[in-house]
Structure formats: structure tokens, C-alpha cells
Scaffold this motif. Structure first.
Motif, mmCIF file in Angstrom:
data_model
loop_
_atom_site.group_PDB
_atom_site.id
_atom_site.type_symbol
_atom_site.label_atom_id
_atom_site.label_comp_id
_atom_site.label_asym_id
_atom_site.label_seq_id
_atom_site.Cartn_x
_atom_site.Cartn_y
_atom_site.Cartn_z
ATOM 1 N N LEU A 87 111.001 60.548 60.620
ATOM 2 C CA LEU A 87 111.095 60.110 59.257
ATOM 3 C C LEU A 87 111.815 59.144 59.203
ATOM 4 C CD1 LEU A 87 112.039 62.851 56.581
ATOM 5 C CD2 LEU A 87 109.602 61.453 56.832
ATOM 6 N N PHE A 88 112.545 58.551 60.268
ATOM 7 C CA PHE A 88 112.675 56.661 60.837
ATOM 8 C C PHE A 88 111.647 56.569 61.350
ATOM 9 C CE2 PHE A 88 117.476 58.296 60.832
ATOM 10 C CZ PHE A 88 117.743 58.607 59.365
ATOM 11 N N TYR A 89 111.045 57.235 62.472
ATOM 12 C CA TYR A 89 110.056 56.525 62.996
ATOM 13 C C TYR A 89 108.537 56.580 62.092
ATOM 14 C CZ TYR A 89 106.681 55.445 66.925
ATOM 15 O OH TYR A 89 105.972 54.455 67.322
ATOM 16 N N GLU A 90 108.588 57.602 61.161
ATOM 17 C CA GLU A 90 106.820 56.985 60.275
ATOM 18 C C GLU A 90 107.286 56.361 59.725
ATOM 19 O OE1 GLU A 90 106.310 60.666 59.255
ATOM 20 O OE2 GLU A 90 105.511 61.426 61.117
ATOM 21 N N GLN A 91 108.600 56.053 58.832
ATOM 22 C CA GLN A 91 108.414 55.311 57.955
ATOM 23 C C GLN A 91 109.351 54.404 57.748
ATOM 24 O OE1 GLN A 91 109.834 57.598 54.714
ATOM 25 N NE2 GLN A 91 108.361 59.077 54.583
ATOM 26 N N GLY A 92 110.779 54.077 58.711
ATOM 27 C CA GLY A 92 111.423 53.336 58.937
ATOM 28 C C GLY A 92 112.746 53.528 58.936
ATOM 29 N N PHE A 93 113.667 53.305 58.484
ATOM 30 C CA PHE A 93 115.151 53.543 58.969
ATOM 31 C C PHE A 93 115.413 53.846 56.708
ATOM 32 C CE2 PHE A 93 119.705 52.903 58.560
ATOM 33 C CZ PHE A 93 119.971 54.324 58.708
ATOM 34 N N GLN A 94 115.611 52.494 56.910
ATOM 35 C CA GLN A 94 115.917 51.992 55.189
ATOM 36 C C GLN A 94 114.842 52.849 54.209
ATOM 37 O OE1 GLN A 94 118.473 49.499 54.800
ATOM 38 N NE2 GLN A 94 116.975 47.673 56.225
ATOM 39 N N ALA A 95 113.616 52.615 54.578
ATOM 40 C CA ALA A 95 112.855 53.419 53.906
ATOM 41 C C ALA A 95 113.086 54.798 53.727
ATOM 42 C CB ALA A 95 111.252 53.123 54.508
ATOM 43 N N THR A 96 113.681 55.151 54.373
ATOM 44 C CA THR A 96 113.844 57.178 54.546
ATOM 45 C C THR A 96 115.560 56.830 53.579
ATOM 46 O OG1 THR A 96 112.710 57.412 56.515
ATOM 47 C CG2 THR A 96 114.122 59.077 55.840
ATOM 48 N N GLY A 97 115.092 58.002 52.829
ATOM 49 C CA GLY A 97 116.093 58.893 52.314
ATOM 50 C C GLY A 97 117.079 59.703 52.498
ATOM 51 N N ILE A 98 118.729 59.807 51.753
ATOM 52 C CA ILE A 98 118.812 60.859 52.488
ATOM 53 C C ILE A 98 118.225 62.384 51.749
ATOM 54 C CG2 ILE A 98 121.001 62.199 52.325
ATOM 55 C CD1 ILE A 98 121.312 60.338 53.633
ATOM 56 N N ASN A 99 118.202 62.258 50.772
ATOM 57 C CA ASN A 99 117.508 62.665 49.813
ATOM 58 C C ASN A 99 115.669 63.274 50.088
ATOM 59 O OD1 ASN A 99 118.869 62.891 47.313
ATOM 60 N ND2 ASN A 99 117.901 60.652 46.614
ATOM 61 N N SER A 144 101.221 56.560 65.868
ATOM 62 C CA SER A 144 101.364 55.537 66.522
ATOM 63 C C SER A 144 102.255 54.571 65.836
ATOM 64 C CB SER A 144 101.717 55.366 68.067
ATOM 65 O OG SER A 144 101.865 54.549 68.825
ATOM 66 N N LYS A 145 104.018 54.466 66.128
ATOM 67 C CA LYS A 145 104.245 52.809 64.745
ATOM 68 C C LYS A 145 104.967 52.111 66.237
ATOM 69 C CE LYS A 145 103.444 54.001 60.775
ATOM 70 N NZ LYS A 145 102.648 55.923 61.810
ATOM 71 N N GLY A 146 105.002 51.989 67.499
ATOM 72 C CA GLY A 146 104.794 51.442 68.562
ATOM 73 C C GLY A 146 106.522 51.927 69.311
ATOM 74 N N CYS A 147 107.277 51.024 69.898
ATOM 75 C CA CYS A 147 108.123 51.094 70.367
ATOM 76 C C CYS A 147 109.147 51.737 69.144
ATOM 77 C CB CYS A 147 108.817 50.237 71.749
ATOM 78 S SG CYS A 147 110.907 50.984 72.044
ATOM 79 N N ALA A 148 110.005 52.765 68.779
ATOM 80 C CA ALA A 148 110.727 53.138 68.512
ATOM 81 C C ALA A 148 112.396 52.233 68.160
ATOM 82 C CB ALA A 148 111.085 54.290 68.624
#
Lengths: 187, 187
Positions: B18-30, B99-103
DNA sequence: GTCTATATATTGATAGAC
DNA sequence: GTCTATCAATATATAGAC
């Protein structure tokens, strides 16, 4: 008489600064209105949503970037001088205290699920950058068109690559090194 | 007998994806716990915080990236072949659907106010990448050390630059073009 | 056009039972 | 170690007075 600065402009400039310094998602509406000194409802009077604010931020950043580049380059810089000036421009920005790298790459990499409109602005910006390089390569190049296009891509990648290195390492050295290499490539 | 996959591993792999696909902030703990199929308290049993999860994500991504590169390259690839293989590796990743580029660039550009620990992992990753290029340049290079270092920087910037172009344009063409250029540079 | 006050949803994180 | 239930804080956005 119109106020100066008007509310809308204050909102946009504050949001732009925060989007760049902290990132889009890390910046809340609440922080924007607080630092801009306006009420929340006033923001939504001028902007439909936070995404709308992002679009305006990208649009303005695009035009400002080229304006500032033009102002930065010596009046008659073209060909080799213009391209090398591009690296100096990047260096100058990187040296400006709180640089966080290219604003457009920042947004594109932060928001992989970018709206079509936002991505279009970003792609358009980078397309104009490539055109800038290409047209200046053509001035000095006496090779075949195919070679000119290859040199354009090489310089573009060199430019973008050193921007990444500079941002990740928090150093201007990669930019300085890239300019040296560009100088040789353009001989 | 240990379960397979264990809760901790499920959390980490779900969060990483999820961090990679959506980004860190866009991914919630929930979202992480829902897709991993575990309770929220279980996540905090294994990870101190969301930032802690990010550090583990980066650490694992770093080692996996080089493992996969090694597995991707022909067994005896070195020098020129290894460097050109690097572009093929990037192309293969870019072609892999989402692919979303370099992680690492993604994280660094999304979080300009990155913690020291996270930035260190990212810088270390990129340092290893540069070492990979440098050591393979030295194998084939019969020039002075200074020239080898310059060629290393040029190839590195070419590689990073085409990654940016590819990600922004959603196309593998910039990678294909960059490999062609690299081929000539290494002649 | 600008404001105060509020609405609703979601965030990261924790307490305490089992 | 895993769970349910809940916390306080904050998110984006809106209603309605002036």
C-alpha cells in the motif's frame, strides 16, 4: 481600490509555500487558513476543494518556473550557454535554503493516483523543459536530427538525474558535477 | 509449528504494498489492518508506530531490490553487460502493470521532513547503486580514474533521469532511449 | 465576501478483556 | 498475542449570520 494582497492571493501563496515545503497531503486546510489569516469558509469561497487548490498551485508554479529561468539566464544566452545556464539555475534553487527538489516531481511521486488534470500540467511542464533543451541543442548542433534528439535526451536525463541526487543527498555537488559533464558533451 | 504467513509478516507485506501503490500518507493504519486481516492492536504489538512501519518497509525494499537485480542479471554479467542490464531491470519493473517509479525517491519526495533514520536508508540504497555502476565501469574502463568517476556519474544520472521521465509520462520509452544512449557511451 | 460554528468522517494510537 | 471498544485529534467541507 483593491486590497493588497487580496484574500485569494494570500490563500494561494500560503498554500503553495506549504505544499512545497511539507508536501500536499501533509498540509491541512486548517494550517493554510491559519497562516493565511482567513476563515475556512473564505477559502471555499475561492476554491472548490483542496484538489482545486493543487491545480492552481501547479499551474502557477509552471509559469513562474519558466519566468524565473528566463530572468535568470543572461539576456542573449542561447545554445550552449542556455543549457549550461539551466544547470546554474538548478544550482541556485538548490542553494536557496529550503529546497526540496522539483515541485512537479514532488507532486507526481506523492500522488501516484493523480487526477488527469494535475498529471497533464506536470507532463506539460516537463515537455516544455525538453523543448527548451532541444531548441538550444539544435542551434549548436551540426549533426543529423537523430543525433540532436539523442543529445537532447541525454542532457535532459542528466539534468533530471542530478536533481534527484541533489535532493536525496541534500547537496549541490551532483549539480556541479553534472554541469561539468554537460560542458564536455556540448563541446 | 509457526503459522504461515505470520501476522507480523502479513502486516508488513500489506503495508509495503500500500505504501508503494498509494503513498505513505495516503495509506491509513485502518486500511492496512483491514487488508491484512488483523486487529489494530495487533499491529501496534509488532510495530511501535506508523513511522516504524515505514523504516521496516524501506529496509526490506532496499535488500529486495538488490536481490532481485542480482537474480535478474545473467549470472556472469559484468562491466558493460551489467550496466545495460540495469536499464533492462528498470524497464522490466516499469512494465509490471502498476509501477510507480523508484520507491525510495517516492518516499523522499513525499516526506521532505523525513526522519534522519529513513533518509539514511534511502541514501545508503542510492550509494550502493552508484557503487554498482562504478565498479562495473572500472572493469571496462581503461581511462584515468577521474574519467571513470565522471562516466559513473553520467550513467547514474542517465539512469535516474530516465526513471523520472518514465514515471511522469507513464511510458517505458524513456528507459529504452536511455539504454541506447548508455550503449554508445560504453563503447 | 468574510465570518463563527458545526458536521461528518477518519486519523494514529491505546486500554483492557481474553 | 490477538481481540473489541474507544480515545482525542484532525481531516475536508458546509450552513447560515452579517
Amino acid at each position: 481600490m483593491k486590497q493588497f494582497p487580496k484574500a485569494k492571493e494570500r490563500i494561494l501563496s500560503t498554500a503553495s509555500r506549504l505544499f512545497y515545503e511539507q508536501g500536499f497531503q501533509a498540509t491541512g486546510i486548517n494550517q493554510i487558513i491559519e497562516e493565511a489569516g482567513i476563515a475556512k469558509a473564505s477559502l471555499y469561497q475561492h476554491f472548490k476543494s483542496k484538489d482545486d487548490l493543487l491545480l492552481e498551485y501547479l499551474t502557477i508554479s509552471d509559469s513562474k518556473w519558466f519566468e524565473h529561468l528566463k530572468a535568470f539566464l543572461p539576456a542573449k544566452a542561447d545554445g550552449r550557454a542556455a543549457i549550461l545556464g539551466l544547470f546554474d539555475y538548478r544550482k541556485k534553487i538548490a542553494l536557496a535554503g529550503d529546497s526540496k527538489g522539483c515541485a512537479f516531481i514532488r507532486v507526481a511521486y506523492e500522488l501516484p493516483l493523480l487526477t488527469h488534470d494535475a498529471l497533464k500540467i506536470i507532463q506539460s511542464h516537463k515537455s516544455k523543459l525538453k523543448n527548451f533543451i532541444r531548441s538550444n541543442i539544435r542551434i549548436l548542433d551540426n549533426h543529423a536530427p537523430k543525433d540532436a534528439e539523442e543529445l537532447t535526451e541525454l542532457i535532459l536525463n542528466l539534468y533530471e538525474g542530478c536533481g534527484i541526487q541533489s535532493t536525496l543527498l541534500r547537496s549541490v555537488e551532483p549539480i556541479i558535477g553534472a554541469k561539468k559533464i554537460a560542458k564536455k558533451l556540448l563541446n
